[in-house]
Design an enzyme around this catalytic site. Sequence first.
Site, short mmCIF file in Angstrom:
data_model
loop_
_atom_site.label_atom_id
_atom_site.label_comp_id
_atom_site.label_asym_id
_atom_site.label_seq_id
_atom_site.Cartn_x
_atom_site.Cartn_y
_atom_site.Cartn_z
N TYR A 104 63.13 14.97 49.04
CA TYR A 104 62.94 16.33 49.56
C TYR A 104 61.48 16.70 49.40
CZ TYR A 104 63.05 21.34 50.11
OH TYR A 104 62.80 22.61 50.54
N GLU A 192 59.13 21.74 56.03
CA GLU A 192 60.06 20.99 55.15
C GLU A 192 60.43 19.66 55.80
OE1 GLU A 192 63.83 22.85 53.18
OE2 GLU A 192 64.52 21.62 54.85
#
Length: 377
Positions: A104, A192
């Site tokens: 992530y 992201e």
Amino acid sequence: MFAFRLFEHQAKAIFAKYRIDIPEGELINSSNLIFDFAKKIGYPVVLKAQVLSGGRGKAGGIKFAKNDIEAEENANALLNRDINGSIVSSILVEEKVDIEKEIYFSITIDRAAKMPLVIVSAEGGIDIEEIAKSKPSSIIKEWIDPTQGFHSYHAINLFKRANFTGETLRKLSRLAATLYNIFCEYEAELVEINPLVITKNGRVLAVDGKMILDENGKGVNEFIINDDVVREDDIMRYVPLSGDIGILANGAGLTMMTMDVVAYYGGNPANFLEIGGELYKKSEEALDYLLLRNDLNGILVNLFGAYARTDIIIEGILRSLKKNKTNIPFVFRVRGTGEERARELIKENLNIDSYNELDEAAREIVTKSEDYRKKVY
Ligand code: GDP
Ligand code: MN
């Protein structure tokens, strides 16, 4: 306020421009287009529904295909389907990569600290909220001093803390620094990558991409239609605004009044679009044009027929809606010439009752667009 969110394929196009590695891919909007592309890159491929909500994997919006039959089947299963409240009108077809590890990575603005914040977790692939619950110790945060920026050597320290080493560490760090450039240059609120993937043969690439831009920042310019006059007849005046409620009304005065009333009830008009005079016959093109935007949470159609026939306008709108599948809420207010047939057409085709009064219609679109936004974002 609403934020300007990009589709995955748009975010990835930006990544590619900055030489961040992404899977080879192509956007399709019809299942028979998948074969050419799949032939070019070879199976297996991934089919990814392009909707603005996250969590598509869990909602059935990500599918794989090993051959033509599966590709067609899965493309048909995705197209026009409702994923998390949005209708799928396009699919990103990509090479399926062999995932060794999912990471992530995000950069966002920490509003309290008023600084950019980088977040990394070596337990990527699932939502950050879930990581925070299941493996909070894996989450590493670092605030960026905007006067210093965020360079590869900053990123190296960060990824070292997440236990990456060697060539992978170097690649990840370079990518993170590039992403910070993108974050700044696009005046983003969030960039992201989840998952950021390391493949079995050591490739580091962005398998997903999410970007939210500041609606008033310069980054949105690339995605907003900002030419005032573009249609072939040269007289349809379109002015994009930063709001999220599309306005379609016949006549300049009526359009401005509609925008005012929407604003009065707390809504933000997304545009000025005039289809006055003869242009009422061009309502199909007008709506086609408006629907090019991906930042609308509702559309208010306000018609007052005198010379213009409201039923002809509605026919055009219905033709456009047939082509451009969307499930953003519509509200209609119809008065004047052709009103009865116009209302019937709306009821028959869209199962929506039209309003008599602009006030009521404006209030309704403000409520509906807020509900829609909550559902999507
Ligand atoms: P999201 O669910 O909307 O966040 O969509 P993602 O693009 O993140 O895809 C969800 C999940 O599908 C990823 O976390 C991966 O596990 C899986 N996935 C997506 N693309 C690939 C791929 O090319 N290869 C493999 N093996 N898995 C993939
Ligand atoms: Mn994802």
